[in-house]
Design an enzyme around this catalytic site. Structure first.
Site, PDB file in Angstrom:
ATOM      1  CE  LYS A  48       3.928  -7.129   2.369  1.00 24.95           C
ATOM      2  NZ  LYS A  48       4.186  -5.661   2.743  1.00 24.95           N
ATOM      3  CB  THR A  49       4.116  -9.855  -2.248  1.00 25.88           C
ATOM      4  OG1 THR A  49       4.969  -9.093  -1.228  1.00 25.88           O
ATOM      5  CG2 THR A  49       3.957  -9.113  -3.333  1.00 25.88           C
ATOM      6  CG  ASP A  81       1.875  -3.423   0.689  1.00 30.61           C
ATOM      7  OD1 ASP A  81       1.684  -4.241   1.618  1.00 30.61           O
ATOM      8  OD2 ASP A  81       3.068  -3.676  -0.083  1.00 30.61           O
ATOM      9  CD  GLU A  82       5.448  -2.608   3.898  1.00 28.96           C
ATOM     10  OE1 GLU A  82       5.247  -2.771   4.944  1.00 28.96           O
ATOM     11  OE2 GLU A  82       6.348  -3.150   3.159  1.00 28.96           O
ATOM     12  CD  GLN A 103       8.511  -6.400   8.947  1.00 33.41           C
ATOM     13  OE1 GLN A 103       9.306  -6.100   8.151  1.00 33.41           O
ATOM     14  NE2 GLN A 103       7.601  -7.274   8.565  1.00 33.41           N
ATOM     15  NE  ARG A 126      13.768  -7.780   7.054  1.00 30.07           N
ATOM     16  CZ  ARG A 126      12.697  -7.979   6.694  1.00 30.07           C
ATOM     17  NH1 ARG A 126      12.221  -8.224   5.573  1.00 30.07           N
ATOM     18  NH2 ARG A 126      12.125  -8.342   7.355  1.00 30.07           N
TER      19      ARG A 126
END
Length: 677
Positions: A33-34, A217-218, A248, A603
DNA sequence: GACTGGGCGCTTTTT
DNA sequence: GCGCCCAGTC
């Protein structure tokens, strides 16, 4: 193919190249994503989009910092200077400092933190004569925060037919009034006043003219006011790119509204949607488990992760006798794996649902001499000395700040007890005079102890005399003089007899001076207000850096683990009542708990170990525990219906049957009910 | 102010 | 069962 799309997979490339018009990027865990965000911005810059017209907003300082850094690496520092990249809150602060007067906010407003909020709320409740037994200040605060995040006003809330809710509404209004009178905004207000600012057409047009490209973002964490800000600024040019993962979304309880990402296409019907589903983080086994769990959620954007990496070890699930054995097992296993796999300890994480869980793990880690970091808990900025000094500084910057004044009015002790404070507050209210003025002119009021008040007046006077250092380059000098002026060194001596404690406490004071020093040399604005703002908005930054970088086992909650990755993850306490948490079972909010489990599973890069117990101490009782329904789901089985029923009953009985009758409880309406209406 | 006893409540937490 | 917070006392 441009320089910034090479090396990306087709979906990533599509997201990078879609620079015009609305775009929804559904970015599953570990799908780069980043990378997409940063490449997209670099790509835009390379294609002539002026940096100053791009506004990128994140939820945390860390994310903002990382984004800025990585874009600079791609596109060159110089080219990225004019970008606006920051948290929603930072952006709002900046905007309100500039235009706040248009919505009745003074430009030098202070930002109050959780502690100030609590003081203000307690005061509000007291003034309204609502006993703390009826509405707890903390409960009231979180409720008010939630209301603000849902754009519900105090008036609306006060009009509720539910008495409890109506009282909250009154407290909400009183609390807001007192903050405003002190020239303070809380974190939620920053967003709310920004929304108000954008309700003004002139201002809105200015913002729309300036920021033609938005990137959020998010996005699944967006709350009411944040959504309004995006919709308003982006509504005109419609170059709105939102990136996130509905799977998420784990902050619903504090106002994040997952429907915003689910309904993006309704807000922007012409939106392009890109799904990033290739996971570059985890083994196929881990991804399979994650998919199997999250699949059970009802409303979500349909998608499934694919593992780009090959297969690895199977997910290990382990049942232990009780929580002590669980901790022992995990720690021994970490030691074993660390040597077997030649894996540094920094690659290991123990993830848990609640803050009561880590204790036993800490104990075991210590006993085995394993270095670890517990993320969360007491922050540097929670320390008494830091809070004191900052309160003094806030008062210099903003003499109207009643909360800070109340904090330090008797620190160091100058004979001003509760009674004097109460009298002074009464005078302030009656004479419509700022509290600081009441103390400054204390001698005039015979209700106040002359000796005590003389001291207070001296203090206020000396703080005033420091004001000339507040702007420009006097910052460090100001802090130093202040500490001397209020004799803080003596105060530390008075409070702590032991030399080691004293020096530790003094260290904190020193640290503030260091921070002032750094701030003064850092940016263009070195004044006191910007320093306080920096300190308040970035309070948690330095620590998590330190806490994750060293070669130590990481202990943290599932919530704080979002966005991170570890070679080997231990997901502990995978039981009904813990994950999913009992409160959520009772309220029927299982989906967010499932997402939490999903976050935990994803994770892990190479190895995931899930543990649960046969019995666990809870609320002073020992209860038989049952494996979490998510465990069954992960293995592709349906959780036995009776498990869920049994678990619900046993746990409810334990919680309710803890000596007191549930009926005796003050009747806060269940969270669920009040939340959904 | 410092100490103490009683009462309560017990998810998650960033900005 | 434990810890925290508050109020009351000296």
């Amino acid at each position: 193919m441009s320089k910034f799309t090479a090396g990306l997979n087709p979906e990533q490339r599509a997201a990078v190249e879609a620079t015009r018009g609305p775009l929804l990027v559904l970015a599953g865990a570990g799908t780069g994503k980043t990378r997409v965000i940063t490449h997209r911005i670099a790509h835009m810059l390379a294609h002539g989009v002026p940096a100053s017209s791009i506004l990128a907003m994140t939820f945390t300082n860390k994310a903002a910092g990382e984004m800025k850094e990585r874009i600079a690496k791609l596109a060159g520092r110089k080219r990225t200077e004019a970008l606006t990249v920051g948290t929603f809150h930072a952006f709002c602060v900046k905007s309100l400092r500039q235009y706040g007067d248009r919505v009745g906010v003074r430009k030098a407003f202070g930002i109050c933190d959780a502690d100030d909020q609590l003081v203000a709320m307690k005061q509000a409740l007291r003034e309204l004569q609502i006993p703390e037994t009826q509405i707890q200040p903390k409960t009231c605060l979180s409720r008010v925060s939630l209301l603000k995040n849902q754009l519900i006003s105090a008036e609306q809330c006060a009009a509720s037919s539910d008495d409890w809710e109506a009282d909250i509404g009154r407290a909400y209004r009183r609390y807001d009034e007192s903050l405003l009178a002190s020239g303070l905004l809380d974190f939620d207000d920053l967003l709310l006043f920004m929304v108000r600012l954008l309700e003004d057409t002139r201002t809105l047009t200015e913002f729309q003219k300036r920021y033609k490209y938005l990137l959020i973002d998010e996005y699944q964490d967006t709350n009411g006011p944040q959504y309004e800000i995006v919709k308003r600024i982006g509504g005109k040019h419609r170059n709105v790119c939102v990136v996130g993962d509905d799977d998420q979304s784990i902050y619903g309880w504090r106002g994040a509204d997952v429907t915003k990402i689910l309904n993006f296409e309704q807000d922007f019907p012409e939106a392009k949607i890109v799904r990033l589903e290739t996971n570059y983080r985890s083994t196929a086994e881990i991804i399979k488990g994650a998919n199997a769990v999250i699949r059970n959620n009802k409303s979500r954007h349909e998608k499934a992760l694919r593992a780009a990496a090959g297969t690895g070890d199977a997910i290990v699930t382990r049942k232990l006798r009780d929580e002590e054995m669980e901790a022992l097992f995990v720690v021994q296993d970490i030691l074993h794996r660390a040597s077997e796999d030649r894996e540094p300890l920094g690659e290991f994480a123990i993830l848990f649902r609640t803050q009561v869980q880590p204790r036993l793990f800490e104990l075991q880690l210590r006993q085995h001499y394993v270095p670890y970091n517990l993320v969360g808990g007491m922050s540097f900025f929670d320390r008494k000395e830091v809070r004191d000094i900052l309160a003094f500084l806030r008062l210099v910057a903003n003499p109207a700040d009643e909360l800070s004044l109340l904090r330090i009015i008797n620190t160091p002790p100058r004979g001003i007890g509760a009674t004097t404070v109460k009298n002074a507050l009464a005078i302030a209210a009656k004479q419509r005079m700022p509290l600081s003025e009441v103390f400054a002119r204390g001698i005039e009021f015979k209700e106040l102890q002359p000796n005590a008040v003389r001291e207070a007046a001296r203090l206020i006077e000396s703080l005033k005399s420091l004001q000339h250092l507040a702007s420009g380059s006097g910052l460090v000098e100001l802090v130093k003089r202040l500490v001397r002026e209020v004799r803080y060194a003596d105060e530390i001596k008075r409070c702590y007899s032991d030399a080691a404690t004293r020096s530790k406490r003094w260290e904190a004071v020193n640290e503030i001076m260091n921070m002032a020093e750094i701030h003064a040399h850092h940016g263009s604005e070195a004044d006191l207000t910007s320093f306080l703002e920096d300190v308040t908005l970035n309070a948690n930054d330095d620590r998590d850096e330190e806490q994750t970088s060293k070669d130590r086992v990481t202990l943290m909650t599932l919530h704080s683990a979002k966005g991170l990755e570890f070679g080997q993850v231990y997901l502990v306490g995978m039981e009904e009542g813990i994950l999913p948490h009992i409160r959520c079972i009772q309220d029927g909010d299982i989906d967010e708990e499932r997402r939490l489990a999903y976050v935990g599973i994803t994770r892990a890069k190479r190895r995931l170990t899930i543990s649960y117990t046969a019995s666990r101490a809870r609320y002073g009782d020992r209860l038989n525990s049952l494996p979490s329904r998510f465990l069954y789901e992960m293995l592709g089985k349906k959780p036995p219906a009776q498990l869920i029923e049994k678990a619900g009953k046993a746990l409810s009985a334990a919680v309710g049957g803890n000596g007191k009758k549930p009926a005796a409880k003050k009747k806060p309406p269940t969270r669920n009910r009040s939340k959904s209406r």
